[in-house]
Design an enzyme around this catalytic site. Structure first.
Site, PDB file in Angstrom:
ATOM      1  N   ASP A   1      -6.599  -9.580  -9.622  1.00  0.00           N
ATOM      2  CA  ASP A   1      -5.553  -9.966  -8.667  1.00  0.00           C
ATOM      3  C   ASP A   1      -5.845  -9.274  -7.344  1.00  0.00           C
ATOM      4  O   ASP A   1      -5.948  -8.045  -7.289  1.00  0.00           O
ATOM      5  CB  ASP A   1      -4.163  -9.530  -9.167  1.00  0.00           C
TER       6      ASP A   1
ATOM      7  N   ASP B   1      -6.032  -4.968 -10.588  1.00  0.00           N
ATOM      8  CA  ASP B   1      -5.102  -5.266  -9.507  1.00  0.00           C
ATOM      9  C   ASP B   1      -5.530  -4.521  -8.257  1.00  0.00           C
ATOM     10  O   ASP B   1      -5.574  -3.286  -8.258  1.00  0.00           O
ATOM     11  CB  ASP B   1      -3.682  -4.839  -9.906  1.00  0.00           C
TER      12      ASP B   1
ATOM     13  N   ASP C   1      -6.416  -6.758 -16.659  1.00  0.00           N
ATOM     14  CA  ASP C   1      -6.970  -7.267 -15.408  1.00  0.00           C
ATOM     15  C   ASP C   1      -7.207  -6.111 -14.443  1.00  0.00           C
ATOM     16  O   ASP C   1      -6.989  -4.950 -14.800  1.00  0.00           O
ATOM     17  CB  ASP C   1      -6.028  -8.314 -14.783  1.00  0.00           C
TER      18      ASP C   1
HETATM   19  P1  GTP Z   1      -2.455  -4.403 -17.516  1.00  0.00           P
HETATM   20  O1  GTP Z   1      -3.017  -5.309 -16.465  1.00  0.00           O
HETATM   21  O2  GTP Z   1      -2.241  -5.104 -18.808  1.00  0.00           O
HETATM   22  O3  GTP Z   1      -3.248  -3.156 -17.683  1.00  0.00           O
HETATM   23  O4  GTP Z   1      -1.007  -3.929 -17.054  1.00  0.00           O
HETATM   24  P2  GTP Z   1      -0.402  -3.952 -15.595  1.00  0.00           P
HETATM   25  O5  GTP Z   1       0.764  -3.045 -15.579  1.00  0.00           O
HETATM   26  O6  GTP Z   1      -1.458  -3.724 -14.576  1.00  0.00           O
HETATM   27  O7  GTP Z   1       0.180  -5.436 -15.504  1.00  0.00           O
HETATM   28  P3  GTP Z   1      -0.058  -6.578 -14.426  1.00  0.00           P
HETATM   29  O8  GTP Z   1      -1.452  -6.629 -13.945  1.00  0.00           O
HETATM   30  O9  GTP Z   1       0.472  -7.825 -15.047  1.00  0.00           O
HETATM   31  O10 GTP Z   1       0.915  -6.239 -13.242  1.00  0.00           O
HETATM   32  C1  GTP Z   1       0.779  -5.112 -12.410  1.00  0.00           C
HETATM   33  C2  GTP Z   1       1.978  -4.978 -11.542  1.00  0.00           C
HETATM   34  O11 GTP Z   1       2.009  -6.040 -10.595  1.00  0.00           O
HETATM   35  C3  GTP Z   1       3.280  -5.073 -12.344  1.00  0.00           C
HETATM   36  O12 GTP Z   1       4.151  -4.072 -11.921  1.00  0.00           O
HETATM   37  C4  GTP Z   1       3.866  -6.379 -11.961  1.00  0.00           C
HETATM   38  O13 GTP Z   1       5.264  -6.301 -11.888  1.00  0.00           O
HETATM   39  C5  GTP Z   1       3.271  -6.627 -10.601  1.00  0.00           C
HETATM   40  N1  GTP Z   1       3.119  -8.064 -10.385  1.00  0.00           N
HETATM   41  C6  GTP Z   1       2.546  -8.977 -11.183  1.00  0.00           C
HETATM   42  N2  GTP Z   1       2.630 -10.206 -10.653  1.00  0.00           N
HETATM   43  C7  GTP Z   1       3.270 -10.058  -9.490  1.00  0.00           C
HETATM   44  C8  GTP Z   1       3.672 -10.957  -8.467  1.00  0.00           C
HETATM   45  O14 GTP Z   1       3.468 -12.148  -8.546  1.00  0.00           O
HETATM   46  N3  GTP Z   1       4.295 -10.405  -7.377  1.00  0.00           N
HETATM   47  C9  GTP Z   1       4.535  -9.076  -7.263  1.00  0.00           C
HETATM   48  N4  GTP Z   1       5.134  -8.605  -6.176  1.00  0.00           N
HETATM   49  N5  GTP Z   1       4.192  -8.210  -8.221  1.00  0.00           N
HETATM   50  C10 GTP Z   1       3.575  -8.697  -9.316  1.00  0.00           C
HETATM   51 MN    MN Z   2      -3.007  -5.144 -14.318  1.00  0.00          MN
HETATM   52 MN    MN Z   3      -2.218  -8.206 -12.500  1.00  0.00          MN
END
Ligand code: GTP
Ligand code: MN
Ligand code: MN
Length: 373
Positions: A297, A206, A204
């Site tokens: 996100d 972020d 995704d």
């Molecule tokens: P990929 O998207 O697979 O490349 O990996 P990523 O590390 O970006 O994973 P992800 O997008 O799921 O999450 C990114 C960061 O956001 C991680 O450190 C999560 O712990 C954090 N995160 C995800 N959901 C939430 C949430 O609901 N609240 C908070 N505070 N942090 C979140």
């Molecule tokens: Mn991510």
């Molecule tokens: Mn995410």
């Protein structure tokens, strides 16, 4: 002067937030085996076992050498009996029978495929498996109940399971920046998550949004999301209220349910481009467009909380989990994506940068590229 011994130098710290973990590491075969059994444990609802395997994998990711023998593991923390056994099998036979059984099991494969649908978690996937459903087409044939998120997830199953490229992430940053500029000039859009850790692809995108004048960001997210929606950029969105209410009762504050309270949005973007190449144009005029659904996100944060949000959303999940554990058990502090609270002094510690947060915690600064725990 204390002479550093070889053993000291080989010492691997107990918490992931005390270790440097690069994206490319030296023990891929072992970490993949451990992460498979970790996932399988989570599929069975064994959170504790899942965490233990996941921690063992994380420790190996930070190890600067390739593990050749179980004897190498004596200097490593957090590797339990079971993980050790799996590592030994992989080292001696090239594969672990237990791991291979998991990989080939119908249950594991089915759960994995169901979980790949946006909006489907372990609970739903497990229920479908119990009901005898095995494939994505079974879901349609048996009229499985899907909520609106899952319906969109199923519709864009292929797109949402093909990796998001950095060029696509950057194109989305541009679109969101354009939306933000219309409602709040001076606000910034920052790419976090895996891309900030140096990954070239992700599941995704972020994004963090903030403005240097505290309070200006209030109400911004709903305007941005509405505009993106009206321009056809949104295939799905679900906004959520800030979960953090330091001084109010969580339940009481719900009474003020204006859209201003929403500060995060889980969405699916429709990214359209003329070509697959980097530098692709969004919503360009005419021509044969290639469209792709991409998970995004969006998080809006007040400036005073920005460093905490940046640290919290950069990940990895293992790194974040250990930051919180370390804060709690080693420092008697509570860290989240909004603040750092000292439970004994009963004060909030402010921070204008990630570096300051690490300083408050007495930790060496770990750069985003080294947080791939
Ligand atoms: P990929 O998207 O697979 O490349 O990996 P990523 O590390 O970006 O994973 P992800 O997008 O799921 O999450 C990114 C960061 O956001 C991680 O450190 C999560 O712990 C954090 N995160 C995800 N959901 C939430 C949430 O609901 N609240 C908070 N505070 N942090 C979140
Ligand atoms: Mn991510
Ligand atoms: Mn995410």
């Amino acid at each position: 002067v204390h002479a550093e011994t070889l053993e000291d130098r080989c010492q691997v710290a107990a918490y992931a937030c005390q270790r440097r973990t690069p994206l490319a590491h030296k023990n891929q075969l072992l970490t993949e085996a451990l992460e498979t059994v970790a996932e399988e444990a989570l599929f069975r609802g064994s959170e504790g076992r899942g965490l233990a395997f996941s921690r063992a994998a994380s420790v190996l990711k930070s190890f600067p050498w390739t593990v050749r023998s179980v004897k190498d593991l004596s200097s490593l923390p957090g590797i339990g009996e079971h993980s050790r056994k799996i590592i030994q099998e992989v080292l001696e036979d090239g594969a672990s029978a237990e791991v291979e059984n998991v990989r080939q099991s119908e249950r594991y494969q089915t759960m994995k495929n169901f979980k790949k649908i946006f909006g489907v978690g372990v609970k739903t996937a497990g229920r479908w498996y119990q009901e005898g459903l095995r494939t994505i087409s079974d879901l349609q044939a048996h009229h499985a109940k899907l909520n609106s998120a899952q319906q969109v997830g199923l519709l864009h199953y292929r797109d949402l399971n093909s990796p998001v490229k950095r060029s696509e992430a950057e194109a989305i940053v541009q679109v969101v920046q354009k939306a933000v500029d219309q409602f709040l000039p001076g606000a910034s859009v920052i790419l976090t998550g895996g891309f900030r850790r140096g990954k070239q692809t992700g599941h995704d995108v972020d994004l963090l949004i903030t403005h240097p004048t505290e309070g200006q960001e209030m109400g911004l997210l709903s305007k941005v999301v509405s505009w993106l929606d009206s321009q056809g950029f949104m295939l799905y969105h679900s906004t959520h209220r800030n979960s953090f209410q330091p001084l109010e009762d969580e339940e009481l504050s719900v009474s003020a349910t204006t859209m201003d309270r929403f500060d995060r949005c889980f969405s699916i973007f429709c990214l359209s481009s003329m070509t697959e190449e980097p530098g692709c144009e969004l919503k360009g005029s005419g021509g044969a467009h290639h469209r792709k659904a991409v998970r995004v996100d969006l998080v809006v944060t007040p400036y005073s909380q920005f460093s905490f949000a940046l640290l919290g959303w950069t990940g990895s999940k293992n790194f974040e989990r250990d930051l919180r554990r370390f804060s709690k058990y080693e420092k008697k502090m509570v860290l989240n994506s909004h603040t750092l609270y000292h439970t004994e002094k009963k004060i909030f510690l402010s921070a204008a940068s990630e570096e300051e947060i690490f300083q408050h915690l007495g930790l060496d600064f770990i750069s985003p590229e080294q947080r791939n725990a």
